[in-house]
Design an enzyme around this catalytic site. Structure first.
Site, PDB file in Angstrom:
ATOM      1  N   ASN A 117       1.098  -0.978  12.361  1.00  0.00           N
ATOM      2  CA  ASN A 117       0.794  -0.314  13.633  1.00  0.00           C
ATOM      3  C   ASN A 117       0.129  -1.287  14.603  1.00  0.00           C
ATOM      4  O   ASN A 117      -1.018  -1.114  15.020  1.00  0.00           O
ATOM      5  CB  ASN A 117      -0.111   0.900  13.402  1.00  0.00           C
ATOM      6  CG  ASN A 117       0.652   2.066  12.816  1.00  0.00           C
ATOM      7  OD1 ASN A 117       1.841   2.217  13.027  1.00  0.00           O
ATOM      8  ND2 ASN A 117      -0.037   2.897  12.061  1.00  0.00           N
ATOM      9  N   GLY A 143       0.822  -1.204   0.000  1.00  0.00           N
ATOM     10  CA  GLY A 143       0.000   0.000   0.000  1.00  0.00           C
ATOM     11  C   GLY A 143       0.856   1.254   0.000  1.00  0.00           C
ATOM     12  O   GLY A 143       2.000   1.244  -0.468  1.00  0.00           O
ATOM     13  N   LYS A 182       6.841   3.541  18.970  1.00  0.00           N
ATOM     14  CA  LYS A 182       6.102   4.121  17.847  1.00  0.00           C
ATOM     15  C   LYS A 182       4.729   4.602  18.314  1.00  0.00           C
ATOM     16  O   LYS A 182       4.217   5.638  17.866  1.00  0.00           O
ATOM     17  CB  LYS A 182       5.938   3.084  16.733  1.00  0.00           C
ATOM     18  CG  LYS A 182       5.071   3.541  15.536  1.00  0.00           C
ATOM     19  CD  LYS A 182       5.589   4.814  14.902  1.00  0.00           C
ATOM     20  CE  LYS A 182       5.008   5.048  13.513  1.00  0.00           C
ATOM     21  NZ  LYS A 182       3.554   5.034  13.429  1.00  0.00           N
ATOM     22  N   MET A 210       2.435   2.800   2.326  1.00  0.00           N
ATOM     23  CA  MET A 210       3.699   2.659   3.042  1.00  0.00           C
ATOM     24  C   MET A 210       4.546   1.535   2.462  1.00  0.00           C
ATOM     25  O   MET A 210       5.692   1.733   2.072  1.00  0.00           O
ATOM     26  CB  MET A 210       3.436   2.415   4.526  1.00  0.00           C
ATOM     27  CG  MET A 210       2.891   3.609   5.276  1.00  0.00           C
ATOM     28  SD  MET A 210       4.106   4.922   5.545  1.00  0.00           S
ATOM     29  CE  MET A 210       5.094   4.198   6.862  1.00  0.00           C
ATOM     30  N   GLY A 211       3.969   0.332   2.398  1.00  0.00           N
ATOM     31  CA  GLY A 211       4.735  -0.822   1.940  1.00  0.00           C
ATOM     32  C   GLY A 211       5.262  -0.677   0.532  1.00  0.00           C
ATOM     33  O   GLY A 211       6.408  -1.060   0.239  1.00  0.00           O
ATOM     34  N   ASN A 258       3.425   8.456  18.093  1.00  0.00           N
ATOM     35  CA  ASN A 258       2.171   8.909  17.494  1.00  0.00           C
ATOM     36  C   ASN A 258       1.321   9.691  18.486  1.00  0.00           C
ATOM     37  O   ASN A 258       0.602  10.621  18.106  1.00  0.00           O
ATOM     38  CB  ASN A 258       1.381   7.714  16.948  1.00  0.00           C
ATOM     39  CG  ASN A 258       1.917   7.254  15.607  1.00  0.00           C
ATOM     40  OD1 ASN A 258       3.077   7.505  15.285  1.00  0.00           O
ATOM     41  ND2 ASN A 258       1.091   6.586  14.835  1.00  0.00           N
ATOM     42  N   GLU A 264       2.707  13.042  18.442  1.00  0.00           N
ATOM     43  CA  GLU A 264       2.252  13.651  17.185  1.00  0.00           C
ATOM     44  C   GLU A 264       0.842  14.221  17.332  1.00  0.00           C
ATOM     45  O   GLU A 264       0.545  15.320  16.853  1.00  0.00           O
ATOM     46  CB  GLU A 264       2.306  12.602  16.074  1.00  0.00           C
ATOM     47  CG  GLU A 264       1.836  13.041  14.718  1.00  0.00           C
ATOM     48  CD  GLU A 264       1.821  11.873  13.748  1.00  0.00           C
ATOM     49  OE1 GLU A 264       0.733  11.527  13.252  1.00  0.00           O
ATOM     50  OE2 GLU A 264       2.901  11.295  13.504  1.00  0.00           O
ATOM     51  N   TYR A 265      -0.044  13.481  18.004  1.00  0.00           N
ATOM     52  CA  TYR A 265      -1.401  13.981  18.254  1.00  0.00           C
ATOM     53  C   TYR A 265      -1.346  15.333  18.964  1.00  0.00           C
ATOM     54  O   TYR A 265      -2.050  16.276  18.604  1.00  0.00           O
ATOM     55  CB  TYR A 265      -2.172  12.998  19.142  1.00  0.00           C
ATOM     56  CG  TYR A 265      -2.864  11.854  18.452  1.00  0.00           C
ATOM     57  CD1 TYR A 265      -2.207  11.091  17.494  1.00  0.00           C
ATOM     58  CD2 TYR A 265      -4.164  11.508  18.776  1.00  0.00           C
ATOM     59  CE1 TYR A 265      -2.835  10.020  16.887  1.00  0.00           C
ATOM     60  CE2 TYR A 265      -4.802  10.434  18.168  1.00  0.00           C
ATOM     61  CZ  TYR A 265      -4.134   9.683  17.235  1.00  0.00           C
ATOM     62  OH  TYR A 265      -4.758   8.630  16.629  1.00  0.00           O
TER      63      TYR A 265
END
Length: 299
Positions: free
Chosen positions: A86, A9, A164, A11-12, A168, A171-172
């Site tokens: 995730n 997708g 990770k 990312m991958g 995140n 990041e929020y």
């Protein structure tokens, strides 16, 4: 080195392309035919030379769990699974234990970088046994920025996805702070150039960051953000971060408030705020906005 990439997708697919750009051989598999090199997991495993390394970039939950379950019957002793989605860190140890029964290694890898990672490199945060991490190290080095940094072996299995998750959550909070600053300046009768203000902060200030760069880019495209709805989903990692904070009795008010702000964004008319309005009217006779007309009336 040779690696099988499961999941191609946003990312991958970009990660596979960057690995190829760095000289690695990538054999890609995805459920959808576009861009894949093989048509099944079994074909992917057959194509790779043992001891194999497979990197999973799939949605968390059932897609990842089902794929790992299928791989237990396809892989052999000495093979290695790198789980880059995730995933909730609490699931990693159980998966590692299950795979270890078959002699298969497991590394959890938190990946950050979004759609810009192919060009700029990714942040890679891994957890696992030292020997398993060392086997995949050439892949981590190829994916991280050419300028250096962007990589950490954070600890044992689960540590990669834990850090990770915290990343995140931070990041929020950062995104929410920028959002509130934008709304405050836009609502004022003092600031005439909100987009220009954010752009000026990109150099020489303590809030300069990649997130700020991306906000300026968004405002260049749509200065008053009129083309967007004020609606924000959450990936789940904000919830996990808040849950971990509760589990460890660590106060995390900023991250928690940022998560709740996303929940609030999904309510066209907040039931909670209706209660607040009703109570203010009851004890203070404050004006109430009526649902039918949107007009205020005094009681």
């Amino acid at each position: 080195m040779q690696v099988g990439m499961v999941g191609l997708g946003k990312m991958g697919g970009n990660m596979a392309a960057r690995l190829r750009d760095k000289g690695h051989e990538v054999v890609g598999y995805a459920r959808h035919p576009e861009g894949r090199d093989v048509a099944s997991l079994a074909e992917l495993v057959e194509h790779l030379e043992p001891p194999r390394v497979l990197w999973l970039m799939l949605p968390s939950g059932d897609p990842t769990a089902d794929t790992i379950h299928e791989l237990t019957s396809l892989l052999g002793s000495g093979d290695l699974v790198v789980e880059g989605g995730n995933t909730h860190y609490v699931d990693d140890r159980q998966r590692a234990d299950n795979l270890r029964e078959y002699g298969i290694g497991y590394v959890d890898a938190g990946v950050s970088g979004g759609v810009w990672g192919r060009e700029n490199g990714y942040g890679i945060m891994v957890g696992g046994a030292a020997e398993d991490v060392a086997r995949a190290r050439p892949l981590f080095e190829a994916l991280t920025p050419d300028t250096g940094g962007g990589y950490v072996h954070a600890g044992a299995v689960g540590a990669g996805h834990f850090v990770k998750m915290v990343h995140n959550g931070i990041e929020y909070g950062m995104m929410q702070a920028f959002a509130e600053g934008y709304e405050l300046m836009a609502a004022s009768d003092v600031v005439d150039d909100v987009p220009g203000t954010f752009a000026s902060w990109r150099e020489g200030t303590v809030v300069r960051s990649w997130l700020l760069d991306l906000l300026v880019r968004a405002l260049d495209d749509d200065p008053d953000l009129s083309e967007l709805r004020g609606y924000a989903e959450d990936s789940g990692e904000g919830r996990w971060t808040v849950g971990a904070a509760v589990d460890h009795a660590v106060p995390a008010p900023v991250i928690t408030a940022a998560l709740y702000a996303r929940f609030a964004s999904r309510q066209p008319d907040s039931p909670a705020m209706k209660v607040i309005a009703a109570l203010r009217n009851q004890f203070g006779g404050h004006a109430v906005a009526k649902a039918e007309s949107g007009q205020s009336s005094d009681s």
